[in-house]
Write a protein that holds these residues in place. Structure first.
Motif, PDB file in Angstrom:
ATOM      1  N   ASP A  35      29.332  32.013   3.932  1.00 37.71           N
ATOM      2  CA  ASP A  35      29.493  33.465   3.834  1.00 37.71           C
ATOM      3  C   ASP A  35      28.541  34.204   4.771  1.00 37.71           C
ATOM      4  N   ALA A  36      27.380  33.625   5.015  1.00 40.67           N
ATOM      5  CA  ALA A  36      26.398  34.229   5.917  1.00 40.67           C
ATOM      6  C   ALA A  36      25.516  33.118   6.472  1.00 40.67           C
ATOM      7  N   ALA A  37      24.982  33.351   7.662  1.00 40.49           N
ATOM      8  CA  ALA A  37      24.041  32.400   8.262  1.00 40.49           C
ATOM      9  C   ALA A  37      22.766  33.147   8.609  1.00 40.49           C
ATOM     10  N   PHE A  38      21.665  32.475   8.421  1.00 41.05           N
ATOM     11  CA  PHE A  38      20.331  33.062   8.526  1.00 41.05           C
ATOM     12  C   PHE A  38      19.501  32.132   9.403  1.00 41.05           C
ATOM     13  N   VAL A  39      18.738  32.673  10.349  1.00 42.80           N
ATOM     14  CA  VAL A  39      17.860  31.834  11.167  1.00 42.80           C
ATOM     15  C   VAL A  39      16.566  31.603  10.390  1.00 42.80           C
ATOM     16  N   GLU A  40      16.279  30.349  10.116  1.00 44.20           N
ATOM     17  CA  GLU A  40      15.070  29.986   9.373  1.00 44.20           C
ATOM     18  C   GLU A  40      13.933  29.783  10.372  1.00 44.20           C
ATOM     19  N   THR A  41      12.885  30.588  10.226  1.00 44.95           N
ATOM     20  CA  THR A  41      11.790  30.578  11.198  1.00 44.95           C
ATOM     21  C   THR A  41      10.434  30.196  10.607  1.00 44.95           C
TER      22      THR A  41
ATOM     23  N   GLU B  65       8.966  31.052   1.126  1.00 45.81           N
ATOM     24  CA  GLU B  65       8.903  32.251   1.964  1.00 45.81           C
ATOM     25  C   GLU B  65      10.305  32.650   2.426  1.00 45.81           C
ATOM     26  N   THR B  66      11.120  31.656   2.755  1.00 42.88           N
ATOM     27  CA  THR B  66      12.522  31.925   3.108  1.00 42.88           C
ATOM     28  C   THR B  66      13.246  32.524   1.905  1.00 42.88           C
TER      29      THR B  66
END
Length: 149
Positions: free
Chosen positions: A70-76, A82-83
């Motif tokens: 449904d959504a993509a998130f850049v994990e940094t 924290e994510t």
């Protein structure tokens, strides 16, 4: 108000293969909304000791295009809690190669404190980005040209 279960499936998703698809498919079947965390090149290098073959922008586009996501998130950041503070998911999905390891136990302890469930899925042993990377290394000659098998 109806409560929706938000899932989070982090991964490098380099050299996208059926194992990645299986994780995303299984994850989506256990939540109402699935966010895929695509690990940045820097974080992947820290975790795996090398940068991904496929650039982050392309990996993100591939993962966003999978119908289960449904959504993509850049994990940094390396800290999954924290994510979680940024994404706010109810369940995190990991390969069962993490189960029983120190990093898996730490993940379970950390998320127990904030009420997030950790769900493990079977690791696709016969296909992995590591195996694909090794195969590519064999196929690529010293001068960088692809050699015939």
């Amino acid at each position: 108000m109806v409560q929706h279960r938000v899932g989070y499936a982090p991964g490098v998703y380099d050299l996208f293969h059926v194992g990645h698809l299986n994780i995303l498919r299984h994850a989506r079947s256990q939540c109402d909304y699935l966010v895929a965390g695509v690990v940045s090149d820097e974080m992947a290098a820290l975790a795996k000791g090398h940068t991904p073959v496929i650039p982050l922008r392309e990996r993100l586009e591939i993962v966003r295009s999978v119908r289960f996501v449904d959504a993509a998130f850049v994990e940094t950041v390396p800290d999954k809690v924290e994510t979680w503070q940024q994404v706010r998911f109810d369940v995190i999905f990991k390969g069962d190669d993490w189960r029983g390891t120190e990093k898996g136990k730490k993940l379970e302890r950390d998320f127990a404190e904030v009420g997030v469930e950790v769900v493990y899925f079977p690791y696709t042993v016969h296909t992995s980005s590591t195996l694909l990377r090794r195969a590519l290394d064999v196929l690529v000659s010293r001068d960088g040209a692809l050699s015939a098998p």
